[in-house]
Design an enzyme around this catalytic site. Structure first.
Site, short mmCIF file in Angstrom:
data_model
loop_
_atom_site.label_atom_id
_atom_site.label_comp_id
_atom_site.label_asym_id
_atom_site.label_seq_id
_atom_site.Cartn_x
_atom_site.Cartn_y
_atom_site.Cartn_z
CG ASP A 100 -62.18 91.36 25.15
OD1 ASP A 100 -62.11 90.36 25.56
OD2 ASP A 100 -62.67 92.37 25.46
CG HIS A 156 -55.24 86.83 28.70
ND1 HIS A 156 -55.21 86.87 30.11
CD2 HIS A 156 -55.61 88.07 28.29
CE1 HIS A 156 -55.50 88.53 30.42
NE2 HIS A 156 -55.91 89.20 29.41
CB SER A 257 -53.17 94.54 15.80
OG SER A 257 -52.23 94.31 14.73
#
Length: 295
Positions: A100, A156, A257
């Site tokens: 995300d 991922h 981050s």
């Protein structure tokens, strides 16, 4: 109208300056180490209080997470999502977002340079810590993905791939928000970071460079079965052969981050990916060579 606009711009500038001072003109590494310690304190009531304060400043939403009673802030930062919350694009010719994020600077790597913000470039060999490691991405593309503190922090695999090498580089913990990116030269090359080099099944190279920020500098990588922390002398280089399937979890940040994705020539970013866009893990970001044109 012009006076009102000037006044609005002055207020915005003052707010940016205050934000920059509060998040960067502080002992960043010491504050980051403190937050690492604080986030591990196991106390349900302290965690609830911290989350309540956190929500005053962010859009933290835990409704997508697996139901649980959080014992520490670290458990909130590294929360898992309920099954099915992040469907992965089914087209095998597309690479998907590893996390995300909000899309930042992106485009072509030109003369060995990428942008962190308009007018602020950095050398990708400095980011990787080695010209040889950066070489596959000269004249390729890059995509900056910024995770805010309230976002889902796990990342991922953007495709079926094999991680071949990880280089963990020591550095600072500047804030990586847009204000700092416009003011601090070569910020990504200054911060703690890890260059993850991988290959797709056909041999195509791909790299992801997670960059740490203030209050977060620890990175969990399943390929190494290790948590990389900021207080090492670095650089640390790890050779490995660890395969991930498309969409499989690769690790997590301990707070928000940035991940910079690097693609070689021939792998094209989709035109639909634009600066400021909010992406979810699993959404398409690029197209492999030999597939149909971006629609």
């Amino acid at each position: 109208m012009s006076m009102k606009l000037a006044s609005w711009r002055d207020r915005l500038t003052q707010q940016e300056q205050l934000n920059f001072l509060l998040t960067n003109r502080v002992p960043r590494l010491a504050l980051t180490r403190f937050m690492g310690w604080y986030s591990r304190i196991e106390s349900p009531w302290l965690t609830r209080l911290s989350v309540a304060v956190w929500r005053l400043f962010t859009d933290l939403d835990l409704s997508e997470a697996e139901p649980r009673d959080y014992r520490s802030l670290r458990e909130v930062f590294t929360r898992r999502l309920r099954p099915g919350m992040r469907p992965v694009d089914s087209d095998p010719s597309l690479l998907v977002s590893p996390c995300d994020a909000i899309v930042g600077a992106h485009g072509r790597v030109q003369r060995g340079l990428a942008l962190q913000a308009k007018g602020m470039a950095y050398g990708i060999q400095d980011l990787f810590g080695d010209a040889q490691r950066a070489a596959p991405y000269l004249n390729g593309s890059y995509l900056t993905l910024r995770l805010t503190s309230s976002m889902y922090h796990r990342f991922h695999a953007p495709a079926d791939l094999t991680v071949e090498r990880v280089t963990h580089l020591a550095g600072d913990t500047w804030n990586v928000n847009p204000i700092a990116l416009k003011r601090v030269e070569r910020l990504f090359c200054r911060n703690v970071r890890a260059a993850i080099e991988a290959r797709l099944p056909d041999g195509t190279p791909i790299a992801m460079v997670p960059v740490a920020a203030i209050l977060v500098a620890s990175l969990r990588l399943h390929a190494l079965d290790l948590t990389l922390r900021p207080d090492h002398p670095g650089p640390h280089r790890f050779d490995c052969r660890h395969s991930h399937t498309r969409g499989e979890e690769m690790g997590w940040f301990e707070q928000g981050s940035t991940i910079i994705v690097f693609l070689p020539p021939g792998v094209a970013l989709l035109e639909a990916v634009v600066t400021g866009q909010r992406l979810r893990m699993g959404q398409a970001i690029a197209r492999l060579p030999g597939s149909s044109a971006d629609g």
